[in-house]
Design a protein around this motif. Sequence first.
Motif, short mmCIF file in Angstrom:
data_model
loop_
_atom_site.label_atom_id
_atom_site.label_comp_id
_atom_site.label_asym_id
_atom_site.label_seq_id
_atom_site.Cartn_x
_atom_site.Cartn_y
_atom_site.Cartn_z
N TYR A 171 0.76 -1.36 -0.04
CA TYR A 171 -0.04 -0.01 0.05
C TYR A 171 0.81 1.25 0.11
CZ TYR A 171 -3.98 -3.27 1.15
OH TYR A 171 -4.64 -4.04 1.11
N LYS A 172 2.06 1.20 0.49
CA LYS A 172 2.83 2.29 0.64
C LYS A 172 3.67 2.48 -0.69
CE LYS A 172 2.19 3.48 5.00
NZ LYS A 172 2.05 5.09 5.38
N LYS A 173 4.41 1.26 -1.32
CA LYS A 173 5.21 1.49 -2.45
C LYS A 173 4.42 1.00 -3.70
CE LYS A 173 8.63 2.31 0.57
NZ LYS A 173 9.12 3.66 0.36
N ASN A 174 3.46 0.31 -3.69
CA ASN A 174 3.07 -0.13 -5.08
C ASN A 174 1.31 -0.03 -4.87
OD1 ASN A 174 5.07 -1.10 -7.12
ND2 ASN A 174 5.95 -1.86 -5.17
N LEU A 175 0.73 1.11 -4.81
CA LEU A 175 -0.64 1.22 -4.58
C LEU A 175 -1.05 0.91 -5.88
CD1 LEU A 175 -2.93 1.54 -2.53
CD2 LEU A 175 -2.60 3.92 -3.06
N ASN A 176 -0.47 1.25 -6.98
CA ASN A 176 -1.26 0.90 -8.19
C ASN A 176 -1.44 -0.76 -8.59
OD1 ASN A 176 1.80 0.79 -8.40
ND2 ASN A 176 1.47 0.15 -10.51
N LEU A 177 -0.91 -1.23 -7.64
CA LEU A 177 -1.11 -2.88 -8.19
C LEU A 177 -2.38 -3.36 -7.35
CD1 LEU A 177 2.53 -4.49 -7.59
CD2 LEU A 177 1.46 -3.80 -9.91
N VAL A 178 -2.92 -2.38 -6.51
CA VAL A 178 -4.08 -2.66 -5.47
C VAL A 178 -5.41 -2.49 -6.54
CG1 VAL A 178 -5.34 -2.56 -3.31
CG2 VAL A 178 -2.85 -2.74 -3.50
N LYS A 179 -6.17 -3.52 -6.26
CA LYS A 179 -7.70 -3.48 -6.98
C LYS A 179 -8.64 -3.29 -5.60
CE LYS A 179 -11.11 -3.30 -10.04
NZ LYS A 179 -11.41 -2.12 -10.84
N ASN A 180 -9.45 -2.47 -5.60
CA ASN A 180 -10.45 -2.60 -4.48
C ASN A 180 -11.78 -3.06 -5.17
OD1 ASN A 180 -11.20 -1.71 -1.64
ND2 ASN A 180 -12.97 -0.65 -2.78
N TYR A 181 -12.30 -3.73 -4.28
CA TYR A 181 -13.91 -4.49 -4.49
C TYR A 181 -14.76 -3.71 -3.46
CZ TYR A 181 -17.13 -8.23 -4.97
OH TYR A 181 -18.23 -9.03 -5.40
N THR A 182 -15.72 -3.30 -4.49
CA THR A 182 -16.78 -2.61 -3.48
C THR A 182 -17.93 -3.81 -3.15
OG1 THR A 182 -16.51 -0.53 -4.50
CG2 THR A 182 -18.44 -0.82 -3.86
N VAL A 183 -18.10 -3.93 -1.79
CA VAL A 183 -18.96 -4.80 -1.53
C VAL A 183 -20.46 -4.52 -1.47
CG1 VAL A 183 -19.20 -6.50 0.24
CG2 VAL A 183 -17.05 -5.82 -0.26
N TYR A 184 -20.72 -3.60 -0.61
CA TYR A 184 -22.08 -2.75 -0.50
C TYR A 184 -22.30 -1.59 -1.05
CZ TYR A 184 -21.77 -7.15 2.67
OH TYR A 184 -21.59 -8.25 2.95
N ASN A 185 -23.66 -1.37 -1.18
CA ASN A 185 -24.01 0.14 -1.73
C ASN A 185 -24.23 1.24 -0.58
OD1 ASN A 185 -26.24 -0.67 -0.79
ND2 ASN A 185 -27.24 -0.81 -2.79
N LYS A 186 -23.65 0.78 0.44
CA LYS A 186 -23.79 1.57 1.92
C LYS A 186 -22.68 1.49 2.78
CE LYS A 186 -26.84 2.39 5.65
NZ LYS A 186 -28.55 2.03 6.26
N ASN A 187 -22.18 2.67 3.28
CA ASN A 187 -20.88 2.46 4.10
C ASN A 187 -21.32 2.01 5.51
OD1 ASN A 187 -18.64 3.22 5.57
ND2 ASN A 187 -18.19 5.03 4.45
N TYR A 188 -20.49 0.72 5.83
CA TYR A 188 -20.56 0.21 7.07
C TYR A 188 -19.55 0.45 7.76
CZ TYR A 188 -25.14 -1.89 5.22
OH TYR A 188 -26.05 -1.94 4.70
N SER A 189 -18.57 1.23 7.64
CA SER A 189 -17.50 1.56 8.23
C SER A 189 -17.20 1.76 9.84
CB SER A 189 -16.38 2.35 7.57
OG SER A 189 -17.14 3.75 7.51
#
Length: 228
Positions: A171-189
Amino acid sequence: MKFDIILQCRTKSKRLPNKIFYKIGGYTILEILISNLKKIKIVNKIILAVSFNDDLKKFKKVARKNNVDLFVNKEGISENNVLARFYNCSKKYKSENIVRITPDCPFINVHMVEKMMIFYKKNKLNFLTNNKPRTVPHGFDCEIFSAEILSNIYRNAKKSDHLEHVTKWIYKKNLNLVKNYTVYNKNYSKLRITLDYLKDYNFFVKNFFLLKKISILKNPQNLLNNLL
C-alpha cells in the motif's frame, strides 16, 4: 487457479491475550471462523500459521479437530515477523493465491469472500482488497494476492511495521497494483465486528445468533443495518 486461506494465529495479543480461544456457544472464536470459511467450496486449503514459540498444543488440537492444516514458522524467526510466516507458509504449501483473513474476525461474510475470489480470478488480478477505501465493517476485511506479489513484498519490505503487517508495504510502495472490491452500496465502516477488546467479546455474546446469520447470508445488509 487455487486459493489457500492463511490465518495468522497467535495467543499473545497485547490487548486481549488468548482472544481467539474465547468461547461462544461451546466453540472458540477460531473454530467459529474455520466453520464459516469451510462453507466456501472453492478454497483449496485453510492453514493456521503460527510462531514456533506460541501455544502449539492448542493449535494442533484445533487443526486436528477441524481438519485444517497447521504451519509452524521456523525457530528463531520473530513472532512479530508475520510477513516471513506468510511467505514460508505459502512456500511450504506451494500456494498460488493467498486469501488473508485475521482470526479475530469470526463473522466475516463468507459469500463476500467467495465473490471476491471469483472476481479476482475472472479479472486475472494479482492483489485485491475490500477496504481501500473502507466501506465494509471492521471484521469484514479480506485481501487476496498472488504468491508472486507475496514474494515481492517479502524481498523488499524491511521496516518492522511492514514485517508485522503483511501487506502494508504494498500500500505504501505499489498502490497501483491494488484493486479495490466494492462490496455493498452503503458505508458500514463505523461497525465493529472484530475482537480486540473485552467489550467486543461481550458484543459477540449478546448478538451471537444475529452475527452467525450475517456471516452466512448472501446479502446481510438488512441485518447489518440493525447494528448501525
